[in-house]
Motif scaffolding. Structure first.
Motif, PDB file in Angstrom:
ATOM      1  N   UNK A  38       0.719  -1.337   0.029  1.00 17.95           N
ATOM      2  CA  UNK A  38       0.197   0.097   0.150  1.00 17.95           C
ATOM      3  C   UNK A  38       0.643   0.837  -0.010  1.00 17.95           C
ATOM      4  N   UNK A  39       2.015   1.915   0.221  1.00 22.78           N
ATOM      5  CA  UNK A  39       2.692   2.626   0.905  1.00 22.78           C
ATOM      6  C   UNK A  39       3.330   2.639  -0.960  1.00 22.78           C
ATOM      7  N   UNK A  40       3.487   2.158  -1.276  1.00 20.36           N
ATOM      8  CA  UNK A  40       3.782   1.577  -3.206  1.00 20.36           C
ATOM      9  C   UNK A  40       2.752   3.008  -3.497  1.00 20.36           C
ATOM     10  N   UNK A  41       1.952   2.075  -3.312  1.00 17.93           N
ATOM     11  CA  UNK A  41       0.446   3.297  -4.597  1.00 17.93           C
ATOM     12  C   UNK A  41       0.827   4.528  -3.898  1.00 17.93           C
ATOM     13  N   UNK A  42       1.211   5.060  -2.759  1.00 21.08           N
ATOM     14  CA  UNK A  42       0.887   6.158  -2.758  1.00 21.08           C
ATOM     15  C   UNK A  42       1.686   6.990  -3.633  1.00 21.08           C
ATOM     16  N   UNK A  43       2.529   6.793  -4.305  1.00 23.92           N
ATOM     17  CA  UNK A  43       4.053   6.853  -5.456  1.00 23.92           C
ATOM     18  C   UNK A  43       2.450   7.534  -6.873  1.00 23.92           C
ATOM     19  N   UNK A  44       1.395   6.796  -6.826  1.00 20.11           N
ATOM     20  CA  UNK A  44       0.500   6.835  -7.949  1.00 20.11           C
ATOM     21  C   UNK A  44       0.285   8.043  -8.188  1.00 20.11           C
ATOM     22  N   UNK A  45      -0.403   9.340  -8.522  1.00 21.35           N
ATOM     23  CA  UNK A  45      -0.445   9.976  -8.537  1.00 21.35           C
ATOM     24  C   UNK A  45      -2.292  10.663  -8.386  1.00 21.35           C
ATOM     25  N   UNK A  46      -3.154  10.567  -8.062  1.00 20.65           N
ATOM     26  CA  UNK A  46      -3.944  10.804  -7.145  1.00 20.65           C
ATOM     27  C   UNK A  46      -4.546   9.933  -6.392  1.00 20.65           C
ATOM     28  N   UNK A  47      -3.585   8.933  -5.889  1.00 19.25           N
ATOM     29  CA  UNK A  47      -4.076   8.390  -4.492  1.00 19.25           C
ATOM     30  C   UNK A  47      -3.092   8.641  -3.485  1.00 19.25           C
ATOM     31  N   UNK A  48      -4.258   9.280  -2.274  1.00 21.63           N
ATOM     32  CA  UNK A  48      -3.362  10.191  -1.319  1.00 21.63           C
ATOM     33  C   UNK A  48      -3.528   9.322   0.294  1.00 21.63           C
ATOM     34  N   UNK A  49      -3.199   9.915   1.062  1.00 21.72           N
ATOM     35  CA  UNK A  49      -3.131   9.272   2.537  1.00 21.72           C
ATOM     36  C   UNK A  49      -4.471   8.511   2.441  1.00 21.72           C
ATOM     37  N   UNK A  50      -5.725   9.471   2.604  1.00 22.45           N
ATOM     38  CA  UNK A  50      -6.950   9.093   2.602  1.00 22.45           C
ATOM     39  C   UNK A  50      -7.725   7.658   2.453  1.00 22.45           C
ATOM     40  N   UNK A  51      -7.038   7.820   1.075  1.00 23.73           N
ATOM     41  CA  UNK A  51      -7.062   6.276  -0.024  1.00 23.73           C
ATOM     42  C   UNK A  51      -6.202   5.003   1.206  1.00 23.73           C
ATOM     43  N   UNK A  52      -5.431   5.730   1.152  1.00 24.07           N
ATOM     44  CA  UNK A  52      -4.539   3.992   2.117  1.00 24.07           C
ATOM     45  C   UNK A  52      -4.975   4.550   3.086  1.00 24.07           C
ATOM     46  N   UNK A  53      -5.918   5.362   3.809  1.00 21.50           N
ATOM     47  CA  UNK A  53      -6.071   4.862   5.030  1.00 21.50           C
ATOM     48  C   UNK A  53      -7.463   4.096   4.938  1.00 21.50           C
ATOM     49  N   UNK A  54      -8.342   4.447   4.093  1.00 20.31           N
ATOM     50  CA  UNK A  54      -9.483   3.321   3.716  1.00 20.31           C
ATOM     51  C   UNK A  54      -9.372   2.377   2.941  1.00 20.31           C
ATOM     52  N   UNK A  55      -8.141   2.219   2.580  1.00 23.32           N
ATOM     53  CA  UNK A  55      -7.977   0.354   1.968  1.00 23.32           C
ATOM     54  C   UNK A  55      -7.589  -0.351   3.164  1.00 23.32           C
ATOM     55  N   UNK A  56      -6.250   0.199   3.572  1.00 22.02           N
ATOM     56  CA  UNK A  56      -6.205  -0.113   5.354  1.00 22.02           C
ATOM     57  C   UNK A  56      -7.437  -0.913   5.808  1.00 22.02           C
ATOM     58  N   UNK A  57      -8.307  -0.116   5.989  1.00 17.35           N
ATOM     59  CA  UNK A  57      -9.223  -0.224   7.673  1.00 17.35           C
ATOM     60  C   UNK A  57      -9.945  -1.362   6.870  1.00 17.35           C
ATOM     61  N   UNK A  58     -10.461  -1.014   5.398  1.00 22.44           N
ATOM     62  CA  UNK A  58     -11.325  -2.147   4.470  1.00 22.44           C
ATOM     63  C   UNK A  58     -10.565  -3.660   4.603  1.00 22.44           C
ATOM     64  N   UNK A  59      -9.637  -3.836   4.049  1.00 19.02           N
ATOM     65  CA  UNK A  59      -9.125  -4.784   3.804  1.00 19.02           C
ATOM     66  C   UNK A  59      -8.392  -5.939   5.600  1.00 19.02           C
ATOM     67  N   UNK A  60      -8.285  -4.574   6.816  1.00 18.51           N
ATOM     68  CA  UNK A  60      -8.204  -5.144   7.582  1.00 18.51           C
ATOM     69  C   UNK A  60      -9.604  -5.842   8.457  1.00 18.51           C
ATOM     70  N   UNK A  61     -10.443  -5.354   8.034  1.00 12.51           N
ATOM     71  CA  UNK A  61     -12.365  -5.800   8.282  1.00 12.51           C
ATOM     72  C   UNK A  61     -12.472  -7.048   7.777  1.00 12.51           C
ATOM     73  N   UNK A  62     -12.458  -7.006   6.281  1.00 12.39           N
ATOM     74  CA  UNK A  62     -12.496  -8.358   5.574  1.00 12.39           C
ATOM     75  C   UNK A  62     -11.424  -9.693   5.232  1.00 12.39           C
TER      76      UNK A  62
END
Length: 63
Positions: A38-62
């Motif tokens: 997920x930290x690598x995804x932060x390098x993509x233009x358009x992917x910010x810390x909020x998106x990474x946080x949401x992805x981490x939380x969603x992955x943890x919940x599933x």
């Protein structure tokens, strides 16, 4: 008969720019995200810390 599973879409709450950036990188489902640093995804233009946080939380919940 084998059980078919429907791919889990990316959470809408990551936002449209992040969704587009991930799609351009070939990541269109939550299962695709599981295989990526997920930290690598932060390098993509358009992917910010909020998106990474949401992805981490969603992955943890599933898990």
């Amino acid at each position: 008969m084998a059980e078919s599973t429907t791919p889990t879409p990316l959470p809408r709450s990551i936002g449209a720019p992040a969704t587009r950036a991930l799609a351009l990188a070939g990541i269109t489902t939550l299962d695709d995200v599981r295989g990526v640093d997920l930290d690598e995804l932060l390098r993509l233009h358009g992917v910010g810390p909020k998106a990474i946080l949401v992805l981490r939380e969603t992955l943890a919940a599933t898990d």
